[in-house]
Design a protein around this motif. Structure first.
Motif, PDB file in Angstrom:
ATOM      1  N   ILE A 181      41.909  20.705  10.440  1.00 51.89           N
ATOM      2  CA  ILE A 181      40.924  19.940   9.997  1.00 51.89           C
ATOM      3  C   ILE A 181      41.466  19.395   8.849  1.00 51.89           C
ATOM      4  CG2 ILE A 181      40.259  21.928   8.517  1.00 51.89           C
ATOM      5  CD1 ILE A 181      37.489  21.196   8.369  1.00 51.89           C
ATOM      6  N   TYR A 221      34.130  23.633  11.894  1.00 51.92           N
ATOM      7  CA  TYR A 221      35.649  24.005  12.366  1.00 51.92           C
ATOM      8  C   TYR A 221      35.503  25.181  12.997  1.00 51.92           C
ATOM      9  CZ  TYR A 221      40.495  24.985  12.420  1.00 51.92           C
ATOM     10  OH  TYR A 221      41.550  25.380  12.870  1.00 51.92           O
ATOM     11  N   TYR A 276      38.885  16.630  12.939  1.00 54.84           N
ATOM     12  CA  TYR A 276      39.318  17.824  13.756  1.00 54.84           C
ATOM     13  C   TYR A 276      40.248  17.590  14.815  1.00 54.84           C
ATOM     14  CZ  TYR A 276      34.910  19.539  11.268  1.00 54.84           C
ATOM     15  OH  TYR A 276      34.125  19.640  10.145  1.00 54.84           O
TER      16      TYR A 276
END
Length: 220
Positions: free
Chosen positions: A54, A42, A80
């Motif tokens: 996320i 991320y 994501y």
């Protein structure tokens, strides 16, 4: 990752609440380790894109409407999402023995978004064909994937349209599979990022489509 794969293999062979309860501490340690991995992805991805968040998926399955009553998933996954409304689509990673992959795209576009995409393909497929025929795209993903929504043509579309195979789709997905040895290699995180970045031309194009009308005028 080795311990995670070992745990998931055993879980698949012993997919019941009793076994899981007796191995809960092991599971908690594995989830902590993999949360760190997903968070690192991320952070790295955020340097190249604007993410909305996320989501690390729970291992517990919703069996209410499924014929398969196994209580647990045999994989670990994280999604994501890109920052809406201007950026569209999402990235996904799944870690599972013999079935790991990195994906992205549009799994379930809204009715309005799906119609807008289909209308774009009805008018012109030059841009999407250029993207999906690019050597980098082909290297990582092969082709644009996703289930068809209908057998012939959606309502209001010509079943003989040259782009009907694109127009029929209800999903627009990119996917790259990884072997277990690739997942367990030192280069895996690097390859995940390279795969996600290879999706950007597709995402940039689809975002432009979904934030403009058929005349190319901005919607936001």
């Amino acid at each position: 990752m080795k311990e995670a794969f070992k745990f998931l293999k055993h879980l698949k062979e012993n997919n019941n609440r009793e076994w899981f309860a007796s191995h809960k501490l092991e599971y908690d340690l594995i989830m902590k380790e993999n949360k760190t991995f997903f968070d690192q992805i991320y952070s790295e991805l955020q340097k190249h894109d604007s993410l909305q968040g996320i989501h690390i998926f729970r291992i517990y399955r919703d069996v209410r409407f499924s014929k398969d009553k196994s209580p647990y998933k045999s994989y670990l996954g994280a999604g994501y999402s890109r920052a809406k409304p201007m950026l569209r689509g999402g990235y996904y990673i799944q870690l599972e023995p013999n079935n790991s992959f990195v994906g992205g795209g549009f799994w379930g576009p809204s009715t309005a978004d799906l119609l807008r995409i289909r209308k774009e393909f009805e008018i012109d497929t030059t841009a999407i064909k250029k993207i999906t025929s690019n050597p980098t795209f082909v290297k990582y993903f092969g082709e644009l994937k996703g289930e068809d929504g209908v057998k012939t043509a959606p309502k209001g579309f010509d079943k003989n349209h040259p782009a009907i195979n694109l127009i029929k789709k209800k999903q627009f997905v990119l996917m790259r599979k990884f072997t277990d040895s690739e997942v367990l290699s030192d280069d895996f995180q690097k390859e995940v990022m390279a795969t996600f970045l290879a999706m950007r031309p597709f995402f940039d194009y689809m975002s432009e489509v979904l934030t403009t009308d058929l005349n190319g005028e901005p919607l936001f």
